[in-house]
Design a protein around this motif. Structure first.
Motif, PDB file in Angstrom:
ATOM      1  N   GLY A 185       5.330 -33.436  94.352  1.00 37.69           N
ATOM      2  CA  GLY A 185       6.478 -33.183  95.212  1.00 37.69           C
ATOM      3  C   GLY A 185       6.582 -34.120  96.392  1.00 37.69           C
ATOM      4  N   GLY A 186       5.734 -35.137  96.426  1.00 35.76           N
ATOM      5  CA  GLY A 186       5.773 -36.074  97.536  1.00 35.76           C
ATOM      6  C   GLY A 186       6.805 -37.166  97.337  1.00 35.76           C
ATOM      7  N   SER A 187       7.090 -37.869  98.424  1.00 33.91           N
ATOM      8  CA  SER A 187       8.061 -38.965  98.396  1.00 33.91           C
ATOM      9  C   SER A 187       7.507 -40.153  99.159  1.00 33.91           C
ATOM     10  CB  SER A 187       9.390 -38.526  99.033  1.00 33.91           C
ATOM     11  OG  SER A 187      10.191 -39.653  99.336  1.00 33.91           O
ATOM     12  N   ALA A 188       7.274 -41.233  98.423  1.00 36.43           N
ATOM     13  CA  ALA A 188       6.775 -42.448  99.066  1.00 36.43           C
ATOM     14  C   ALA A 188       7.804 -43.015 100.038  1.00 36.43           C
ATOM     15  CB  ALA A 188       6.411 -43.481  98.012  1.00 36.43           C
ATOM     16  N   GLU A 189       9.091 -42.902  99.698  1.00 38.53           N
ATOM     17  CA  GLU A 189      10.135 -43.410 100.595  1.00 38.53           C
ATOM     18  C   GLU A 189      10.144 -42.645 101.914  1.00 38.53           C
ATOM     19  OE1 GLU A 189      14.117 -44.395  99.392  1.00 38.53           O
ATOM     20  OE2 GLU A 189      13.535 -44.363  97.275  1.00 38.53           O
ATOM     21  N   LEU A 190      10.054 -41.327 101.820  1.00 42.12           N
ATOM     22  CA  LEU A 190      10.055 -40.525 103.043  1.00 42.12           C
ATOM     23  C   LEU A 190       8.776 -40.743 103.848  1.00 42.12           C
ATOM     24  CD1 LEU A 190      11.653 -37.204 101.745  1.00 42.12           C
ATOM     25  CD2 LEU A 190      12.690 -38.914 103.257  1.00 42.12           C
ATOM     26  N   LEU A 191       7.662 -40.972 103.159  1.00 38.65           N
ATOM     27  CA  LEU A 191       6.417 -41.277 103.864  1.00 38.65           C
ATOM     28  C   LEU A 191       6.556 -42.560 104.664  1.00 38.65           C
ATOM     29  CD1 LEU A 191       3.428 -40.872 104.521  1.00 38.65           C
ATOM     30  CD2 LEU A 191       2.871 -41.993 102.338  1.00 38.65           C
ATOM     31  N   ALA A 192       7.139 -43.582 104.058  1.00 36.05           N
ATOM     32  CA  ALA A 192       7.310 -44.854 104.769  1.00 36.05           C
ATOM     33  C   ALA A 192       8.200 -44.675 105.989  1.00 36.05           C
ATOM     34  CB  ALA A 192       7.910 -45.893 103.818  1.00 36.05           C
ATOM     35  N   ARG A 193       9.269 -43.915 105.848  1.00 37.60           N
ATOM     36  CA  ARG A 193      10.172 -43.704 106.981  1.00 37.60           C
ATOM     37  C   ARG A 193       9.521 -42.837 108.063  1.00 37.60           C
ATOM     38  NH1 ARG A 193      15.876 -44.826 106.312  1.00 37.60           N
ATOM     39  NH2 ARG A 193      16.197 -45.944 104.353  1.00 37.60           N
ATOM     40  N   ALA A 194       8.740 -41.850 107.646  1.00 37.26           N
ATOM     41  CA  ALA A 194       8.054 -41.007 108.622  1.00 37.26           C
ATOM     42  C   ALA A 194       7.058 -41.814 109.444  1.00 37.26           C
ATOM     43  CB  ALA A 194       7.352 -39.855 107.916  1.00 37.26           C
ATOM     44  N   GLU A 195       6.304 -42.687 108.784  1.00 37.02           N
ATOM     45  CA  GLU A 195       5.324 -43.493 109.516  1.00 37.02           C
ATOM     46  C   GLU A 195       6.005 -44.525 110.406  1.00 37.02           C
ATOM     47  OE1 GLU A 195       1.194 -43.227 107.161  1.00 37.02           O
ATOM     48  OE2 GLU A 195       2.545 -44.819 106.442  1.00 37.02           O
ATOM     49  N   GLU A 196       7.177 -44.984 109.991  1.00 33.02           N
ATOM     50  CA  GLU A 196       7.927 -45.919 110.824  1.00 33.02           C
ATOM     51  C   GLU A 196       8.376 -45.240 112.115  1.00 33.02           C
ATOM     52  OE1 GLU A 196      12.026 -48.602 110.545  1.00 33.02           O
ATOM     53  OE2 GLU A 196      11.057 -47.882 108.712  1.00 33.02           O
ATOM     54  N   THR A 212       7.580 -29.135 122.986  1.00 34.30           N
ATOM     55  CA  THR A 212       8.420 -27.961 123.248  1.00 34.30           C
ATOM     56  C   THR A 212       9.799 -28.111 122.605  1.00 34.30           C
ATOM     57  OG1 THR A 212       9.172 -28.934 125.330  1.00 34.30           O
ATOM     58  CG2 THR A 212       7.256 -27.465 125.413  1.00 34.30           C
ATOM     59  N   ASP A 213      10.143 -29.329 122.202  1.00 37.49           N
ATOM     60  CA  ASP A 213      11.432 -29.579 121.553  1.00 37.49           C
ATOM     61  C   ASP A 213      11.255 -29.838 120.053  1.00 37.49           C
ATOM     62  OD1 ASP A 213      10.111 -31.977 121.875  1.00 37.49           O
ATOM     63  OD2 ASP A 213      11.908 -33.125 122.393  1.00 37.49           O
ATOM     64  N   ARG A 214      10.351 -29.073 119.433  1.00 33.20           N
ATOM     65  CA  ARG A 214      10.068 -29.289 118.009  1.00 33.20           C
ATOM     66  C   ARG A 214      11.306 -29.252 117.123  1.00 33.20           C
ATOM     67  NH1 ARG A 214       5.630 -26.333 119.477  1.00 33.20           N
ATOM     68  NH2 ARG A 214       6.625 -24.395 118.806  1.00 33.20           N
ATOM     69  N   PRO A 215      12.224 -28.282 117.301  1.00 32.91           N
ATOM     70  CA  PRO A 215      13.404 -28.284 116.416  1.00 32.91           C
ATOM     71  C   PRO A 215      14.173 -29.603 116.465  1.00 32.91           C
ATOM     72  CG  PRO A 215      13.267 -26.207 117.597  1.00 32.91           C
ATOM     73  CD  PRO A 215      12.235 -27.109 118.207  1.00 32.91           C
ATOM     74  N   ALA A 216      14.369 -30.139 117.670  1.00 37.34           N
ATOM     75  CA  ALA A 216      15.106 -31.397 117.792  1.00 37.34           C
ATOM     76  C   ALA A 216      14.332 -32.554 117.166  1.00 37.34           C
ATOM     77  CB  ALA A 216      15.407 -31.692 119.261  1.00 37.34           C
ATOM     78  N   VAL A 217      13.017 -32.554 117.314  1.00 34.69           N
ATOM     79  CA  VAL A 217      12.209 -33.622 116.720  1.00 34.69           C
ATOM     80  C   VAL A 217      12.275 -33.540 115.194  1.00 34.69           C
ATOM     81  CG1 VAL A 217       9.909 -34.613 116.527  1.00 34.69           C
ATOM     82  CG2 VAL A 217      10.691 -33.720 118.719  1.00 34.69           C
ATOM     83  N   LEU A 218      12.162 -32.342 114.657  1.00 32.24           N
ATOM     84  CA  LEU A 218      12.300 -32.176 113.213  1.00 32.24           C
ATOM     85  C   LEU A 218      13.671 -32.647 112.740  1.00 32.24           C
ATOM     86  CD1 LEU A 218      10.662 -28.649 112.795  1.00 32.24           C
ATOM     87  CD2 LEU A 218       9.724 -30.818 111.973  1.00 32.24           C
ATOM     88  N   ALA A 219      14.716 -32.235 113.472  1.00 27.60           N
ATOM     89  CA  ALA A 219      16.073 -32.603 113.078  1.00 27.60           C
ATOM     90  C   ALA A 219      16.296 -34.110 113.145  1.00 27.60           C
ATOM     91  CB  ALA A 219      17.081 -31.888 113.960  1.00 27.60           C
ATOM     92  N   SER A 220      15.541 -34.800 113.985  1.00 30.65           N
ATOM     93  CA  SER A 220      15.710 -36.250 114.085  1.00 30.65           C
ATOM     94  C   SER A 220      15.330 -36.963 112.794  1.00 30.65           C
ATOM     95  CB  SER A 220      14.875 -36.796 115.253  1.00 30.65           C
ATOM     96  OG  SER A 220      13.474 -36.776 114.947  1.00 30.65           O
ATOM     97  N   PHE A 221      14.589 -36.269 111.929  1.00 35.46           N
ATOM     98  CA  PHE A 221      14.213 -36.886 110.650  1.00 35.46           C
ATOM     99  C   PHE A 221      15.242 -36.599 109.554  1.00 35.46           C
ATOM    100  CE2 PHE A 221      11.340 -37.451 106.884  1.00 35.46           C
ATOM    101  CZ  PHE A 221      11.035 -38.790 107.118  1.00 35.46           C
ATOM    102  N   ALA A 222      16.172 -35.696 109.786  1.00 39.98           N
ATOM    103  CA  ALA A 222      17.176 -35.369 108.769  1.00 39.98           C
ATOM    104  C   ALA A 222      18.002 -36.581 108.342  1.00 39.98           C
ATOM    105  CB  ALA A 222      18.073 -34.233 109.259  1.00 39.98           C
ATOM    106  N   PRO A 223      18.448 -37.446 109.269  1.00 37.31           N
ATOM    107  CA  PRO A 223      19.187 -38.627 108.808  1.00 37.31           C
ATOM    108  C   PRO A 223      18.377 -39.522 107.881  1.00 37.31           C
ATOM    109  CG  PRO A 223      19.553 -38.273 111.141  1.00 37.31           C
ATOM    110  CD  PRO A 223      18.444 -37.348 110.739  1.00 37.31           C
ATOM    111  N   GLU A 224      17.043 -39.544 108.053  1.00 38.59           N
ATOM    112  CA  GLU A 224      16.208 -40.338 107.150  1.00 38.59           C
ATOM    113  C   GLU A 224      16.217 -39.747 105.739  1.00 38.59           C
ATOM    114  OE1 GLU A 224      15.054 -43.134 108.285  1.00 38.59           O
ATOM    115  OE2 GLU A 224      15.758 -42.657 110.308  1.00 38.59           O
ATOM    116  N   VAL A 225      16.223 -38.424 105.663  1.00 36.79           N
ATOM    117  CA  VAL A 225      16.330 -37.767 104.356  1.00 36.79           C
ATOM    118  C   VAL A 225      17.664 -38.117 103.715  1.00 36.79           C
ATOM    119  CG1 VAL A 225      16.304 -35.560 103.126  1.00 36.79           C
ATOM    120  CG2 VAL A 225      14.818 -35.891 105.120  1.00 36.79           C
ATOM    121  N   GLY A 226      18.733 -38.058 104.517  1.00 39.94           N
ATOM    122  CA  GLY A 226      20.043 -38.417 103.986  1.00 39.94           C
ATOM    123  C   GLY A 226      20.109 -39.856 103.513  1.00 39.94           C
ATOM    124  N   ALA A 227      19.474 -40.763 104.261  1.00 38.66           N
ATOM    125  CA  ALA A 227      19.503 -42.176 103.901  1.00 38.66           C
ATOM    126  C   ALA A 227      18.743 -42.451 102.609  1.00 38.66           C
ATOM    127  CB  ALA A 227      18.931 -43.017 105.041  1.00 38.66           C
TER     128      ALA A 227
END
Length: 332
Positions: A185-196, A212-227
């Protein structure tokens, strides 16, 4: 105008306010709802033991309103509508203090206090039966048959907000860490973007959990999933699952009878086709009797619609102790 009402000789108008985590947006408009001026102030209103602080709200709001009234020539504010994030659960002090403060400061005889989900609904669909999915860092669905409101989700990133920006981002980071571990269930593409974005994968939890702003930090990765969704089946699957969650929430609140409309609103949908295409499919499956509609406006325009209808005596949205209440007072 501090401590008094607007002067005589001008025109009548209404006041609309949108309050959220990023700050206040304020509009003064004609009594018919035509915008005459808009101002903004950055930063959220304080919350305390009784929730949203009505005194601090007025401290932030009053200077903006004074300037807008002076610039627009509006001398009589016939109604105000305030849409506030957190009103449903943190609105006791605001409901107790804000209408009287607006009456004392600006002579406002009628004030509608609305949860931001209600103003988002009204901005998107107006006073029509249906359901609206409001998606950003969090996610909530709100529906009405014009007799009562129904809500689904909006429970925050730990207990819900399924399909939200935070949910999508968390799922994307989980897939990245699965790839790092060599688990299915892993994704090499998402791993590369996460490490970037966040640095070496092994350090991501330590950088994320203390925030303390975990929701916003998590949401900041959503555009990478979309891309990644066009080339990575794992990312595409995350967005399909998000769309399914959204459609389930919409189906839970949408009127079962008649020809309701369904709309989406919020920054999450800027992800575009990778999210909107599966969402359209899921909504068609879950709500075959509902018609899809483009959102006509945002939460501030929804607050303005409520204020204009309140001033005209034509407000038909259902009242609700937590979601939408109207306070009327006599003029001094």
């Amino acid at each position: 105008m501090t401590g008094g009402h607007a002067g005589e000789g001008g025109s009548a108008g209404v006041l609309a306010v949108d309050s959220g985590g990023s700050g206040l947006r304020v509009v003064v408009a004609s009594a018919q709802g035509d915008v005459l001026g808009q101002r903004e102030a950055a930063g959220p209103v304080r919350t305390g033991a009784r929730g949203i602080d009505a005194g601090h709200f007025m401290e932030r709001l009053a200077p903006l309103v004074r300037v807008l009234l002076a610039e627009s020539g509006v001398s009589e504010v016939r109604a105000a509508a305030v849409g506030a994030a957190g009103l449903a659960t943190l609105g006791d002090d605001l409901r107790a203090g804000l209408p009287a403060a607006l009456r004392a400061e600006f002579g406002v005889p009628a004030v509608a206090l609305a949860a931001d989900a209600v103003t988002a609904y009204t901005g998107a669909l107006g006073a029509r039966p249906g359901a609206v999915i409001a998606g950003g860092t969090g996610l909530i669905a709100l529906g009405t048959d014009l007799r009562r409101w129904r809500r689904a989700d909006g429970w925050g990133h730990l207990l819900g907000d399924c399909g939200s920006g935070a949910w999508i981002g968390r799922a994307g980071l989980e897939a990245a860490l699965r790839a790092h571990d060599g688990r299915p269930g892993g994704s090499a593409e998402l791993l590369a973007r996460a490490e970037e974005l966040f640095g070496p994968a092994s350090g991501i939890p330590g950088r994320l959990y203390p925030r303390t702003d975990r929701p916003a930090v998590l949401a900041s990765f959503a555009p990478e999933v979309g891309a990644c969704a066009g080339s990575d089946p794992v990312a595409a699957g995350i967005l399909r699952a998000a769309a399914r969650h959204m459609a389930e929430s919409a189906a839970a609140v949408c009127p079962a009878e008649g020809e309701p409309q369904v709309a989406v609103t919020g920054g999450l949908f800027n992800l575009g086709a990778p999210l909107l295409v599966p969402l359209e499919q899921e909504l068609t499956r879950a709500l075959p009797h509902a018609r899809r509609a483009a959102a006509a406006g945002d939460p501030l325009s929804g607050a303005l619609r409520i204020a204009a209808d309140l001033a005209a005596g034509t407000l038909t949205l259902p009242g609700d102790a937590a979601l939408l209440s109207v306070v009327t007072t006599k003029r001094d």
